[in-house]
Motif scaffolding. Structure first.
Motif, PDB file in Angstrom:
ATOM      1  N   GLN A  88      18.147  20.759  10.130  1.00  0.00           N
ATOM      2  CA  GLN A  88      16.936  21.070  10.932  1.00  0.00           C
ATOM      3  C   GLN A  88      16.065  22.026  10.168  1.00  0.00           C
ATOM      4  OE1 GLN A  88      15.864  20.015  14.196  1.00  0.00           O
ATOM      5  NE2 GLN A  88      14.171  20.945  13.273  1.00  0.00           N
ATOM      6  N   VAL A  91      13.720  20.739   7.615  1.00  0.00           N
ATOM      7  CA  VAL A  91      12.529  20.489   8.198  1.00  0.00           C
ATOM      8  C   VAL A  91      11.566  21.400   8.311  1.00  0.00           C
ATOM      9  CG1 VAL A  91      11.393  18.799   9.741  1.00  0.00           C
ATOM     10  CG2 VAL A  91      13.645  18.371   8.877  1.00  0.00           C
ATOM     11  N   ASN A  92      12.263  22.544   9.208  1.00  0.00           N
ATOM     12  CA  ASN A  92      11.483  23.795   9.472  1.00  0.00           C
ATOM     13  C   ASN A  92      10.926  24.247   8.234  1.00  0.00           C
ATOM     14  OD1 ASN A  92      12.367  23.417  11.993  1.00  0.00           O
ATOM     15  ND2 ASN A  92      13.809  25.015  11.945  1.00  0.00           N
ATOM     16  N   LEU A  94       9.944  22.756   5.515  1.00  0.00           N
ATOM     17  CA  LEU A  94       8.893  22.007   4.991  1.00  0.00           C
ATOM     18  C   LEU A  94       7.644  22.229   6.141  1.00  0.00           C
ATOM     19  CD1 LEU A  94      10.408  18.722   4.294  1.00  0.00           C
ATOM     20  CD2 LEU A  94       9.400  20.048   2.659  1.00  0.00           C
ATOM     21  N   ALA A  95       7.799  22.176   7.200  1.00  0.00           N
ATOM     22  CA  ALA A  95       6.715  22.539   8.128  1.00  0.00           C
ATOM     23  C   ALA A  95       6.076  23.843   8.123  1.00  0.00           C
ATOM     24  CB  ALA A  95       7.291  22.501   9.774  1.00  0.00           C
ATOM     25  N   ASP A 242      14.908  25.534  16.453  1.00  0.00           N
ATOM     26  CA  ASP A 242      13.848  24.672  16.026  1.00  0.00           C
ATOM     27  C   ASP A 242      12.567  25.459  15.083  1.00  0.00           C
ATOM     28  OD1 ASP A 242      13.403  26.636  17.952  1.00  0.00           O
ATOM     29  OD2 ASP A 242      12.340  25.081  19.165  1.00  0.00           O
ATOM     30  N   VAL A 243      12.871  26.601  14.832  1.00  0.00           N
ATOM     31  CA  VAL A 243      11.794  27.078  13.930  1.00  0.00           C
ATOM     32  C   VAL A 243      12.484  27.687  12.605  1.00  0.00           C
ATOM     33  CG1 VAL A 243      10.179  27.452  15.674  1.00  0.00           C
ATOM     34  CG2 VAL A 243      11.819  29.210  15.326  1.00  0.00           C
ATOM     35  N   PRO A 247      16.198  29.917   4.258  1.00  0.00           N
ATOM     36  CA  PRO A 247      16.834  31.225   3.923  1.00  0.00           C
ATOM     37  C   PRO A 247      17.226  31.850   5.208  1.00  0.00           C
ATOM     38  CG  PRO A 247      14.663  30.746   2.774  1.00  0.00           C
ATOM     39  CD  PRO A 247      14.835  29.707   3.665  1.00  0.00           C
ATOM     40  N   ILE A 250      20.637  30.152   6.404  1.00  0.00           N
ATOM     41  CA  ILE A 250      21.858  30.663   5.533  1.00  0.00           C
ATOM     42  C   ILE A 250      22.102  32.096   5.636  1.00  0.00           C
ATOM     43  CG2 ILE A 250      22.340  30.815   3.169  1.00  0.00           C
ATOM     44  CD1 ILE A 250      20.576  28.337   2.686  1.00  0.00           C
ATOM     45  N   SER A 271      18.913  23.923  -0.257  1.00  0.00           N
ATOM     46  CA  SER A 271      18.007  24.814  -0.326  1.00  0.00           C
ATOM     47  C   SER A 271      17.349  25.074  -1.710  1.00  0.00           C
ATOM     48  CB  SER A 271      18.258  26.236   0.390  1.00  0.00           C
ATOM     49  OG  SER A 271      18.958  27.103  -0.673  1.00  0.00           O
TER      50      SER A 271
END
Lengths: 297, 324
Positions: A88, A91-92, A94-95, A242-243, A247, A250, A271
């Motif tokens: 997840q 994707v965050n 990337l967003a 979800d946000v 980094p 991890i 990553s």
């Protein structure tokens, strides 16, 4: 001194010299070899660890991966990507990173063009301020910006990261693009003006395409910087599943005791895939950008 | 579709489109209303979005931080320079300054020496491209991923058990009787261990800058000196080194700034425990763990004041290098 004596003394001397030459060559290779080994080992150890089963990881060092290659597994990666927090976070990330890169490159390009080609009063003073802001430690802005984002109900959302990263990177983007646009020959801009192209068109259709290499440098750099950054995301976006970008996730996993080292290693490998791919595929642009980025500190 | 994907598409497509639409609309307004003043109004309208962002996240917060640093923990009362006095008198904060001082001395020194060594030596071998890629690839790796790697290197297991940390296992293999060390906990080594993570991540930039400078030195000049019988050391000392001084200045100042601001490595690897806290991590914990906004902002301002002179030196060094 006779000619014979010179000849006799010159020979051993020449031998000694060539011996020293050879040993110098050998030590050059030796030093580089040792440095390269030290620089490779951490990456290798991470890769090897990410491919080993959890049980083995805790009982033997990563170099035992060479003992029994049959034990290599992609299970860790599967587990991370399927339903895991790390998948997840990818994707965050990337967003956060793609919009930031797009906005920074566009705004930096336009502003750099204005500073190079549309003279206005106070320009020099503003350039001085921008250069001063280039090296501003981000810490000195953290608390007030977080308060601002909280008041605007942006904290904990991607929008906070978009605004923050774009704002933090813009002085550098403007500085870089301004110095590039100043090197465009005046005749080209003037010719476009004579053709009575509109100011917007000259900027977007004439100047920007000429700046493609510089824009590419800027884009690769902003992408890698933002992708890798921890502090800004940690403070403004936080650890919400979800946000949170990679980094942050991890860093949190390291802190928590429950997560296995094997998942952490697989997550770290995932990553660094994108930035390292960017490094190799766009090396020319990346290197040019990062060397110019030395001014950012 | 997940919300993240929606945001991704929204941010990637609509934000830039919106900006271009703004530009076109602003230009239309300029042409309709400003008439002859169009030329003087246009730059401001075009710069407005960038300026709003910069003012919002850099200029205003900077001033606000200075203001908050003069107030108490929850910003309800004026305390003057009390927070600043605390930084330089409170023993736990002085300890933080000392650790940061160690970073400021060792990190730039190591980056400069290794950067110079690699830049000069790489220039003489055929496998330059491969070796340079190996040394510079960490510049694209996040401090967080780098920290995960180095935790694997520094892993400690008690003596008598198998060592799965690379460094302890390696030292045990080559030194008979070596007692495994807890590199990240033992206060004799832990700060050096952390600094080396920084060196590993940061030397690549030094190599890139210095290597570019090495390539800029005239080959004829070097060859002429060698033909005249100058030793390699003298060629380096009297011909190469003076040419590299401006680039060394850039590397040195850039590394000092990085050392003053270091955060990620310490935050991820030790969390500032075992006396490894630095200015930036302490500022973070003052604000987000102890809610002491006044002190956190004062620490941030001290960080800024520490960076400023180095930044000015960095600008001067860059100008010298560009001029050359």
């Amino acid at each position: 001194m006779s000619a014979v004596a010179v000849g006799q003394s010159a020979r051993p001397h020449g031998k000694l010299r060539s011996l020293r030459r050879v040993s110098a060559r050998v030590s050059v290779h030796l030093v580089l070899l040792v440095i390269c080994a030290i620089w490779l080992v951490p990456t290798l150890s991470l890769l090897a660890s990410s491919l080993r089963p959890a049980a083995l990881l805790l009982s033997s060092g990563w170099w035992h991966v060479f003992d029994s290659p049959s034990q290599l597994t992609v299970a860790n990666f599967r587990q991370v990507l399927e339903g895991g927090q790390l998948g997840q976070s990818f994707v965050n990330s990337l967003a956060i990173v793609i919009p930031v890169t797009a906005v920074t490159v566009l705004l930096g390009g336009i502003a750099g063009y204005v500073f190079a080609w549309l003279p206005f009063p106070g320009e020099r003073l503003i350039v001085v301020v921008l250069v001063a802001l280039l090296g501003l430690p981000v810490q000195v802005t953290l608390v007030p910006v977080l308060q601002l984002f909280s008041r605007l109900h942006l904290a904990g959302h991607f929008a906070a990261a978009w605004i923050a990263y774009a704002g933090y990177t813009l002085p550098f983007a403007i500085y870089l693009m301004r110095s590039f646009f100043r090197r465009i020959p005046r005749e080209i801009i003037e010719a476009a003006q004579v053709d009575s192209a509109s100011a917007v068109k000259i900027c977007l259709r004439v100047a920007m395409p000429m700046a493609a290499p510089a824009l590419a440098s800027l884009a690769t750099l902003v992408f890698v910087w933002t992708w890798n950054d921890l502090l800004v995301s940690l403070v403004y976006v936080g650890s919400g599943p979800d946000v949170a970008p990679m980094p942050v996730t991890i860093a949190n996993l390291i802190g928590s005791q429950g997560t296995g080292l094997e998942l952490l290693a697989a997550g770290a490998v995932i990553s660094l895939l994108l930035p390292v791919a960017v490094f190799f595929a766009l090396q020319r642009y990346f290197v040019r950008g990062i060397v110019a980025g030395a001014v950012k500190g | 579709m997940s919300r993240q994907l929606l945001d991704l598409i929204l941010g990637t497509a609509l934000l830039p489109l919106g900006l271009v639409a703004y530009l076109v609309a602003a230009e239309g307004a300029v042409l309709r209303h400003a008439g002859r003043r169009a030329g003087s109004l246009r730059p401001w309208l075009w710069l407005a979005p960038a300026f709003v962002l910069i003012a919002g996240v850099l200029v205003y917060p900077l001033l606000k931080s200075v203001y908050l640093s003069l107030r108490n923990a929850d910003s309800t009362a004026w305390v003057g320079f009390k927070n600043y006095r605390a930084i330089f008198t409170d023993p736990s904060l002085v300890a933080v300054l000392k650790v940061n001082a160690l970073w400021i001395v060792i990190f730039p020194l190591a980056a400069v020496v290794l950067g110079l060594l690699t830049a000069v030596l790489l220039d003489r071998v055929r496998y330059e491209r491969v070796a340079k890629a190996i040394i510079t690839v960490p510049t694209a790796i996040s401090f967080v991923a780098g920290s995960v790697m180095w935790r694997l290197i520094y892993t400690y297991n008690p003596p008598g058990t198998p060592q799965i940390g690379t460094l302890n296992a390696f030292l045990k293999a080559i030194l008979p009787g070596f007692v495994p060390k807890a590199w990240l906990i033992d206060q004799r080594f832990n700060n050096y261990a952390l600094i080396f993570v920084g060196v590993w991540l940061g030397t690549g930039l030094a190599t890139l800058i210095l290597s570019a400078a090495v390539k800029g030195i005239s080959r004829e000049l070097l060859e002429a000196a060698r033909i005249d019988g100058a030793s390699e050391w003298r060629v380096f000392r009297y011909i190469m080194f003076p040419e590299l001084v401006p680039a060394l200045g850039v590397v040195m100042t850039t590394s000092v700034i990085a050392a003053i601001k270091v955060f990620d490595i310490v935050y991820v690897v030790t969390g500032g425990n075992y006396n490894t806290d630095v200015i930036a991590t302490r500022m973070y914990s003052e604000q987000f763990a102890y809610q002491n906004t006044g002190l956190a902002c004062a620490i941030a301002v001290v960080l800024l004041l520490a960076v400023t002179p180095v930044l000015l030196a960095n600008r001067a060094a860059l100008r010298r290098e560009v001029a050359q």
